[in-house]
Write a protein that holds these residues in place. Structure first.
Motif, mmCIF file in Angstrom:
data_model
loop_
_atom_site.group_PDB
_atom_site.id
_atom_site.type_symbol
_atom_site.label_atom_id
_atom_site.label_comp_id
_atom_site.label_asym_id
_atom_site.label_seq_id
_atom_site.Cartn_x
_atom_site.Cartn_y
_atom_site.Cartn_z
ATOM 1 N N UNK B 240 27.485 34.354 46.239
ATOM 2 C CA UNK B 240 26.254 33.766 45.733
ATOM 3 C C UNK B 240 25.759 32.678 46.669
ATOM 4 N N UNK B 278 32.276 45.920 39.924
ATOM 5 C CA UNK B 278 33.305 45.371 39.060
ATOM 6 C C UNK B 278 34.536 45.009 39.860
ATOM 7 N N UNK B 281 33.886 41.685 41.580
ATOM 8 C CA UNK B 281 33.856 40.584 40.620
ATOM 9 C C UNK B 281 35.245 40.226 40.128
ATOM 10 N N UNK B 282 36.097 41.223 39.996
ATOM 11 C CA UNK B 282 37.418 40.937 39.492
ATOM 12 C C UNK B 282 38.352 40.435 40.577
ATOM 13 N N UNK B 285 35.822 37.216 43.434
ATOM 14 C CA UNK B 285 34.565 36.785 42.832
ATOM 15 C C UNK B 285 33.714 35.907 43.723
#
Lengths: 264, 291, 340
Positions: B240, B278, B281-282, B285
């Motif tokens: 991000x 997924x 993200x897991x 992250x």
């Protein structure tokens, strides 16, 4: 039975590393029942990180922890709470939407539960009289009049006292206090110190107290541990610690060591 | 498989990936800077596409001309939305997590609002127009002209944004804000103007992406959602707030999809993207490219 | 707060509503019953969602996935097992998937969690699509044995009543308090003895079980289902919207909002579906901005506060635009320079 059975908290070579930074470096300490221990050290010494490590909030990079004889290395925070280790946070973290009494009741409903005399009713076994229910805990910490106010609406110093109350509601055997005197006036600090001594005396607790206000700490505790840059530099009586050259160097810089020789 | 086929595969993946990166830029700016997860991002892209399409088919104006226009129009919209909605949220949220959650819900509502507004005005059928659709031959491989243009523009804007953030004073201010709100304010960076500006630029970028996409793909009111999801996946892959990461992540995703579609089943494309999403993200992250 | 008097009041209201809902099919026509059915479905979905996600602040966007799983369980198994078993199986499978998902994913913070549940819901949808196409060679399924409307109605009614009743009782137990603690300050709750991992998984599984059961029951309303209709993300979105607008943390908020929106949906959706969805979106935005606790948190004080805020805004704008603010600033600056 070896002497280690008597210690409430046994920390051996506790190390916490974040990436390249070693926040806590092989700190060991044993706390027995009823001790009132102070932890001091300059900023960044790793005091709060150490607390986080011994309460399960931050995982240990290496080392061992035993609380009340049971090994809790790598355990989650709620397991520490269940074994009788309670803590407060530097900035008071209360449930601001709930009333003060519910904040206290929270701990009573979870880690503070004790088996009852007749399984489902009767008095709880092994609970100090002063911590028997929400109202009595509120009166111990002196917040009885504020019971129905939302916790977000009371003053920060009252919130700090509420923090201690919440920790007490888990019926702990060892209480970790993180800078509870910060930002208080001199009179309030004295009151806080007296409260802490009373808790230790009346409730059979061991208390570990991190504090920046060195004078207050040294006046009220019986044993002092000094941390600097993650390492423990001294562990002893207040009168000895204050004369220790390394401690003076850590706080005031090495030029001051000779100047303060005759002071205390 | 012949070398040409490999090159075509990789390049088509890169082209799609470049588009993904462009689409993700605006979202990245908004989330990385202001922790506003604009789940309606795709809808603004769709608005840019519709605007361009409408202007193209009614007045015959070239989409290239519409690039700056759609940017400006959507930037204005972004400023308006920020002033109407997010300013009040900043004032009334007690901590950043609550602000994030509320921001997410507001953009949720925006998604419903805009998608159905467009559907009500223009109807739900697929629309499109042809622009530079002739294939361009490079060596022995063939690519559609408009897709190449989109890819080139995507690279230009991504790199341009990265340069802007790194070299200009405005960019440094934005990066400072991303790292520490209070710290940036203390050194005099004006959040009151910077936040709406960045939000507006983020929306402007998505409008611009929509304008470019309308050249090569068909448009419909529902086209926004898959792009939102793709943008989310890209910024998760890249980390991000990192523009370079978004570029790299977008290209990577495009190539993964191209390979996945070729060697397994084309209908597995969506499945594959979600698995990647997924998984990242897991397991990582903070993004694939952060240390 | 949660006193015994309130408990009796809540139970009585529940009884009243149940009785009314039971009587409805006798005197309502088909359209009304169909609307009531949708309403009951959303009552169940949004109440269970609100109970977990409202208190703990973990916004789940996976409701459609659990609903669809329940629907597919019925579609695949109704021929070979009785109705009640199919519903129970749908509910159970959804809950099991939720436990697995939850253990993997519930340690993440709020927004990550929301986005991840959305991703997983879409993943499940695409996975089932692919499975149907490759293993069964079909896109959708036809449901042959379809029970009567009254069976469906009473099943969904039962599910809704159970959900609301559980919400009434559980929020007064340790479990409900634990969820509130997690929503307030998760780490603090942990240090006070809450095993947050299992509490969150249990709450998540609760929402899944309800969604799965409701999905299993509602599947028979469509004679033909395919992944697109069964896993329609709109069901999940609408659940979230209803719970948020009604007041996710409250008991009756989601229920009231479900009733209001079902009426709105059935009346508007056929004529102008876009207007309906736009209204939903607009209401959500307004609610988050001006009424974060939802409809159920409205009090007289809320209106007074809005009026006061509006007057303040008017005063501030007038102050700024008439030039008074600029003049005051200038005077303050001069005073500082002169050193008065």
């Amino acid at each position: 039975m070896s002497a280690s059975e008597n210690y409430l908290l046994q920390a051996k070579d506790v190390t916490v590393r974040f990436g390249g930074l070693t926040a806590v470096d092989a700190v060991s300490m044993n706390i027995a029942l009823g001790e009132l221990v102070g932890i001091m050290g300059p900023n960044g010494a790793g005091k709060t990180t150490f607390f986080n490590a011994i309460s399960g909030v931050t995982p240990l990079t290496s080392g061992q922890l035993k609380v009340d004889g049971r090994s809790l290395t790598g355990a989650l925070p709620h397991q520490f709470a269940k074994r009788g280790l309670a803590r407060t946070f530097q900035t008071p973290r209360v449930f601001s939407d709930l009333p003060v009494s519910e904040n206290i009741r929270f701990g009573l409903m979870f880690a503070g539960r004790r088996p009852r005399k007749y399984v489902f009713w009767g008095e709880e076994k092994g609970v100090p009289w002063a911590l028997r229910d929400t109202a009595s805990i509120l009166s111990v910490i002196g917040l009885s009049e504020l019971a129905d106010m939302p916790a977000g609406a009371i003053t920060p110093s009252q919130q700090r006292v509420l923090e201690i109350g919440m920790a007490l509601s888990t019926r702990p055997r060892i209480l970790l206090l993180d800078e509870v005197a910060a930002g208080l006036t001199e009179i309030e600090v004295e009151e806080m110190a007296r409260l802490i001594r009373r808790l230790r005396d009346e409730l059979d607790l061991s208390v570990i107290w991190i504090e920046h206000a060195v004078k207050v700490l040294l006046k009220h505790v019986e044993r002092v541990i000094v941390l600097n840059q993650g390492k423990m530099i001294v562990d002893g009586k207040p009168s000895d610690v204050v004369r220790n050259k390394e401690v003076i160097e850590a706080y005031l810089g090495d030029e001051m060591v000779n100047d303060t020789e005759g002071l205390t | 498989m012949s070398v040409t086929a490999w090159i075509e595969l990789i390049f088509s993946g890169l082209i799609t990936g470049g588009i993904y990166a462009l689409v993700a830029l605006g979202l990245n700016l908004q989330y990385g800077l202001m922790r506003i997860l604009n789940i309606a991002h795709g809808e603004f892209l769709m608005l840019g596409a519709y605007l361009t399409w409408m202007v193209q088919t009614s007045f015959g104006i070239s989409p290239f001309l519409m690039i700056p226009v759609s940017f400006v129009v959507l930037m204005g919209m972004g400023l308006l939305i920020h002033w109407l909605c997010f300013r009040r949220l900043t004032a009334t949220s007690s901590n950043i997590d609550i602000f994030e959650a509320r921001g997410l819900m507001v953009s949720f509502g925006l998604m419903f609002l805009i998608q159905n507004l467009v559907s009500a005005i223009w109807g739900g059928e697929l629309r499109g127009y042809d622009y530079m659709a002739e294939p361009v031959v490079m060596g022995q491989a063939q690519f559609a002209g408009n897709k190449l243009v989109v890819f080139a523009m995507a690279l230009v804007f991504s790199l341009g944004l990265m340069v802007l953030l790194r070299k200009t004073l405005l960019g440094k201010g934005v990066r400072a804000l991303m790292q520490s709100q209070v710290g940036a304010q203390l050194v005099g960076i004006n959040t009151r103007t910077l936040h709406p500006l960045m939000f507006g630029i983020g929306l402007g970028l998505s409008g611009l992406a929509g304008c470019l996409l309308s050249m090569a793909y068909t448009i419909s009111p529902a086209m926004g959602e898959p792009y939102t999801v793709t943008a989310l996946i890209v910024i998760t892959l890249g980390g991000f707030g990192s523009m370079g990461g978004a570029l790299a992540g977008g290209l990577l995703l495009g190539v993964i999809e191209a390979f996945g579609m070729h060697f397994t089943n084309p209908s597995l494309k969506a499945l594959l993207s979600y698995v990647v999403f997924i998984g990242v993200l897991l397991l990582r992250p903070k993004g694939l490219f952060t240390k | 707060m949660n006193t015994n008097a309130n408990l009796w009041r809540d139970v009585l209201v529940l009884f009243g509503l149940t009785g009314w809902a039971l009587a409805l099919p006798s005197y309502g026509n088909e359209f009304v019953v169909s609307m009531a059915l949708t309403c009951l479905m959303y009552v169940a979905l949004s109440t269970s969602w609100g109970f977990f996600c409202g208190s703990s602040r973990y916004l789940s966007l996976a409701t459609s996935a659990f609903f669809g799983l329940g629907a597919y369980t019925t579609a695949m198994n109704l021929d070979s097992m009785p109705w009640a078993s199919a519903i129970a199986l749908g509910s159970g499978i959804a809950a099991a998937v939720a436990v697995v998902m939850g253990l993997a994913v519930l340690h993440l913070r709020g927004t990550y969690f929301a986005v991840l549940t959305f991703g997983m819901a879409e993943l499940i949808r695409h996975a089932i699509s692919y499975y149907e196409k490759s293993v069964h060679g079909t896109v959708g399924r036809v449901l042959t044995t379809v029970p009567e409307m009254s069976t469906i109605y009473h099943t969904v009614l039962l599910l809704a009543v159970i959900t609301v009743a559980l919400s009434i009782f559980l929020r007064r137990t340790r479990f409900g308090l634990a969820l509130l603690g997690i929503g307030g300050d998760e780490q603090r709750a942990q240090t006070l003895g809450v095993n947050t991992r299992w509490v969150k998984v249990a709450g998540f599984a609760f929402t899944a079980a309800v969604a799965g059961g409701v999905g299993a029951a509602m599947a028979v309303r469509w004679t033909y289902i395919d992944p697109h209709t069964a896993f329609n993300p709109f069901i999940g979105f609408q659940t979230v919207l209803i719970a948020l607008i009604g007041g996710a943390m409250t008991l009756w908020g989601p229920l009231i909002a479900a009733i209001v929106f079902s009426i709105l949906a059935e009346t508007l959706r056929l004529q102008a579906p876009q207007i309906y969805m736009m209204t939903l979106g607009l209401l959500l935005i307004l609610s988050v901005l001006y009424l974060p606790g939802g409809l159920a948190s409205m009090r007289w004080q809320t209106f007074k506060d809005w009026y006061r805020d509006m007057r303040q805004w008017y005063k501030d704008t007038r102050y700024e635009w008439s030039g008074d603010k600029a003049r005051d600033k200038q005077r303050a600056k001069e005073r500082r320079i002169v050193g008065l």
